[in-house]
Design a protein around this motif. Structure first.
Motif, PDB file in Angstrom:
ATOM      1  N   GLU A 150       0.811  -1.211   0.000  1.00  0.00           N
ATOM      2  CA  GLU A 150       0.000   0.000   0.000  1.00  0.00           C
ATOM      3  C   GLU A 150       0.845   1.261   0.000  1.00  0.00           C
ATOM      4  N   VAL A 151       2.073   1.194   0.528  1.00  0.00           N
ATOM      5  CA  VAL A 151       2.938   2.362   0.598  1.00  0.00           C
ATOM      6  C   VAL A 151       4.295   2.027   0.004  1.00  0.00           C
ATOM      7  N   GLY A 152       4.957   3.049  -0.547  1.00  0.00           N
ATOM      8  CA  GLY A 152       6.283   2.860  -1.107  1.00  0.00           C
ATOM      9  C   GLY A 152       7.347   2.906  -0.025  1.00  0.00           C
ATOM     10  N   ILE A 153       8.312   1.999  -0.104  1.00  0.00           N
ATOM     11  CA  ILE A 153       9.394   1.930   0.880  1.00  0.00           C
ATOM     12  C   ILE A 153      10.744   2.208   0.228  1.00  0.00           C
ATOM     13  N   ASP A 154      11.018   1.557  -0.883  1.00  0.00           N
ATOM     14  CA  ASP A 154      12.367   1.553  -1.442  1.00  0.00           C
ATOM     15  C   ASP A 154      12.758   2.854  -2.119  1.00  0.00           C
ATOM     16  N   GLY A 155      11.786   3.694  -2.458  1.00  0.00           N
ATOM     17  CA  GLY A 155      12.117   4.965  -3.088  1.00  0.00           C
ATOM     18  C   GLY A 155      13.001   5.813  -2.195  1.00  0.00           C
ATOM     19  N   GLY A 156      12.646   5.905  -0.915  1.00  0.00           N
ATOM     20  CA  GLY A 156      13.452   6.674   0.025  1.00  0.00           C
ATOM     21  C   GLY A 156      14.809   6.055   0.243  1.00  0.00           C
ATOM     22  N   PHE A 157      14.872   4.728   0.259  1.00  0.00           N
ATOM     23  CA  PHE A 157      16.145   4.029   0.441  1.00  0.00           C
ATOM     24  C   PHE A 157      17.073   4.287  -0.737  1.00  0.00           C
ATOM     25  N   LEU A 158      16.536   4.247  -1.947  1.00  0.00           N
ATOM     26  CA  LEU A 158      17.354   4.485  -3.132  1.00  0.00           C
ATOM     27  C   LEU A 158      17.863   5.913  -3.186  1.00  0.00           C
ATOM     28  N   ALA A 159      17.024   6.854  -2.766  1.00  0.00           N
ATOM     29  CA  ALA A 159      17.396   8.263  -2.865  1.00  0.00           C
ATOM     30  C   ALA A 159      18.319   8.708  -1.733  1.00  0.00           C
ATOM     31  N   SER A 160      18.537   7.853  -0.738  1.00  0.00           N
ATOM     32  CA  SER A 160      19.351   8.230   0.422  1.00  0.00           C
ATOM     33  C   SER A 160      20.769   7.708   0.267  1.00  0.00           C
ATOM     34  N   GLY A 161      21.659   8.256   1.055  1.00  0.00           N
ATOM     35  CA  GLY A 161      23.027   7.745   1.102  1.00  0.00           C
ATOM     36  C   GLY A 161      23.959   8.462   0.163  1.00  0.00           C
ATOM     37  N   ALA A 162      25.249   8.240   0.350  1.00  0.00           N
ATOM     38  CA  ALA A 162      26.277   8.914  -0.433  1.00  0.00           C
ATOM     39  C   ALA A 162      26.138   8.579  -1.913  1.00  0.00           C
ATOM     40  N   GLY A 163      26.277   9.612  -2.731  1.00  0.00           N
ATOM     41  CA  GLY A 163      26.253   9.402  -4.172  1.00  0.00           C
ATOM     42  C   GLY A 163      24.865   9.237  -4.755  1.00  0.00           C
ATOM     43  N   GLN A 164      23.820   9.311  -3.920  1.00  0.00           N
ATOM     44  CA  GLN A 164      22.468   9.072  -4.418  1.00  0.00           C
ATOM     45  C   GLN A 164      21.635  10.356  -4.493  1.00  0.00           C
ATOM     46  N   GLY A 187       0.072  -1.547   4.748  1.00  0.00           N
ATOM     47  CA  GLY A 187       1.029  -0.456   4.759  1.00  0.00           C
ATOM     48  C   GLY A 187       0.728   0.498   5.899  1.00  0.00           C
ATOM     49  N   LEU A 188       1.740   0.888   6.632  1.00  0.00           N
ATOM     50  CA  LEU A 188       1.590   1.800   7.765  1.00  0.00           C
ATOM     51  C   LEU A 188       2.562   2.958   7.612  1.00  0.00           C
ATOM     52  N   THR A 189       2.130   4.159   7.996  1.00  0.00           N
ATOM     53  CA  THR A 189       2.987   5.332   7.997  1.00  0.00           C
ATOM     54  C   THR A 189       2.984   5.983   9.377  1.00  0.00           C
ATOM     55  N   SER A 190       3.915   6.912   9.584  1.00  0.00           N
ATOM     56  CA  SER A 190       4.055   7.620  10.871  1.00  0.00           C
ATOM     57  C   SER A 190       4.198   6.636  12.021  1.00  0.00           C
ATOM     58  N   ILE A 191       5.102   5.691  11.878  1.00  0.00           N
ATOM     59  CA  ILE A 191       5.324   4.665  12.889  1.00  0.00           C
ATOM     60  C   ILE A 191       6.590   4.966  13.683  1.00  0.00           C
ATOM     61  N   TYR A 192       6.694   4.382  14.879  1.00  0.00           N
ATOM     62  CA  TYR A 192       7.910   4.534  15.670  1.00  0.00           C
ATOM     63  C   TYR A 192       7.951   3.484  16.768  1.00  0.00           C
ATOM     64  N   LEU A 193       9.129   3.270  17.312  1.00  0.00           N
ATOM     65  CA  LEU A 193       9.324   2.461  18.508  1.00  0.00           C
ATOM     66  C   LEU A 193      10.273   3.226  19.435  1.00  0.00           C
ATOM     67  N   GLU A 194      10.272   2.857  20.703  1.00  0.00           N
ATOM     68  CA  GLU A 194      11.023   3.636  21.683  1.00  0.00           C
ATOM     69  C   GLU A 194      12.485   3.240  21.786  1.00  0.00           C
ATOM     70  N   SER A 195      12.885   2.113  21.168  1.00  0.00           N
ATOM     71  CA  SER A 195      14.290   1.704  21.238  1.00  0.00           C
ATOM     72  C   SER A 195      14.577   0.646  20.183  1.00  0.00           C
ATOM     73  N   GLY A 196      15.856   0.433  19.929  1.00  0.00           N
ATOM     74  CA  GLY A 196      16.252  -0.636  19.035  1.00  0.00           C
ATOM     75  C   GLY A 196      15.896  -2.000  19.572  1.00  0.00           C
ATOM     76  N   ASN A 197      15.928  -2.160  20.896  1.00  0.00           N
ATOM     77  CA  ASN A 197      15.556  -3.443  21.507  1.00  0.00           C
ATOM     78  C   ASN A 197      14.091  -3.766  21.231  1.00  0.00           C
TER      79      ASN A 197
END
Length: 323
Positions: free
Chosen positions: A38-52, A223-233
């Motif tokens: 339902e939502v796009g994920i990889d577009g942001g991943f492709l556009a992020s990072g060095a050289g992108q 598909g979910l947006t505006s999500i978060y968790l309080e820690s990596g654990n």
């Protein structure tokens, strides 16, 4: 505009391969992302990072360009050609798409300004036997119609298993190039060569004739947006629940979100998960693909009002529920 299709099943590593393609060559290209969810994920991943920073990503969601979204796909290609006018367009279909039908769809709008390059299929060899059993037509189609088949996730297989899979792939595709070693070590000339090999009109037409009209597999997506968790654990606990089947029979999941002070990206393929750092920021989001998905349970954990992960962990630990 020259079009390079990078095919492959869910979780095979198509997006990572495209990032490597950008890093290993000097070519500037636009990417068309066809997300199943339902939502796009990889577009942001492709556009992020060095050289992108200069990479442009065009996203199509909630359908498959090989069947239900054929008209939107063709229209988007023509729009990209007429407005952005890139020399190269890299198309990443949904992992459930038939490569043969995609090539045939492009060939119908092919003219002097739009031409097809020889396609690549990224093959997760650790999931090859499972995918071949559950989705034999899609698996075979993606291998048969590729000019190059690139093996990924080979580390878990011994030499004998790898040789068996290579032989099976070769039987399906006698003429294509099969890359069994790590593509990261390929010379720059090999990467640049992917932009130089043209697919003949006859090859594109024959690809579409090999299979009947595609029907999308019966898989749900959330598909979910505006999500978060309080820690990596907490993210680790959540992903343990995902692979244990607490939230349904999830075949594929991916997303990125803030977890405490850090942004993290996660990937789930069948019963394996991974967590990496994420530099993109923006609107956090995730998609889950499978059967019997528990949307409300996922929202309780990942959306702002739901903070009951510790209790959910106890449920996962003692309910005995498994995928």
């Amino acid at each position: 505009m020259k079009i390079l299709v990078i095919s492959g099943f869910l979780g095979a590593g198509k997006t990572t391969f495209i990032k490597a393609l950008a890093d290993k060559t000097d070519q500037k290209f636009v990417v068309m992302e066809n997300e199943y969810g339902e939502v796009g994920i990889d577009g942001g991943f492709l556009a992020s990072g060095a050289g992108q920073e200069e990479m442009k990503v065009w996203e199509l969601t909630e359908g498959c360009i090989c069947c239900t979204m054929k008209a939107d796909f063709a229209s988007s290609i023509l729009t990209i050609s007429n407005t952005l006018d890139p020399e190269y367009l890299v198309v990443e279909p949904t992992g459930l798409g038939r490569l043969g039908n995609i090539l045939a769809n492009i060939s119908r709008i092919q003219y002097e300004r739009i031409v097809l390059l020889q396609p690549v299929t990224v093959l997760d060899v650790s999931a090859f036997d499972r995918d071949k059993e559950k989705y034999p037509e899609i698996c075979r189609d993606q291998i048969e119609n590729a000019a190059t088949v690139v093996f990924t996730k080979t580390g878990a297989l011994d030499a004998g298993e790898l040789a068996r899979i290579e032989a099976e792939v070769r039987a399906m595709n006698p003429r294509g190039e099969i890359v069994t070693d790590s593509y990261a070590g390929k010379e720059t000339s090999w990467w640049n060569g992917l932009f130089e090999r043209y697919l003949t009109e006859e090859g594109a037409e024959n690809a579409g004739k090999r299979e009947p009209e595609a029907q999308q597999p019966d898989l749900e997506n959330v598909g979910l947006t505006s999500i978060y968790l309080e820690s990596g654990n907490q993210l680790v606990l959540f992903l343990q629940g995902v692979v244990a089947g607490v939230f349904g029979d999830i075949r594929r999941a991916k997303g990125y979100l803030p977890a405490g002070d850090a942004w993290l990206r996660f990937d789930v393929v069948d019963r394996n998960y991974s967590i990496t750092g994420y530099e993109g920021g923006g609107d956090s989001r995730a998609v889950f693909i499978g059967k019997g998905l528990q949307r409300r349970e996922l929202e309780e954990v990942l959306c702002p009002e739901g903070k009951n992960l510790e209790g959910k962990a106890e449920k996962m630990r003692f309910s005995g529920k498994r995928g």
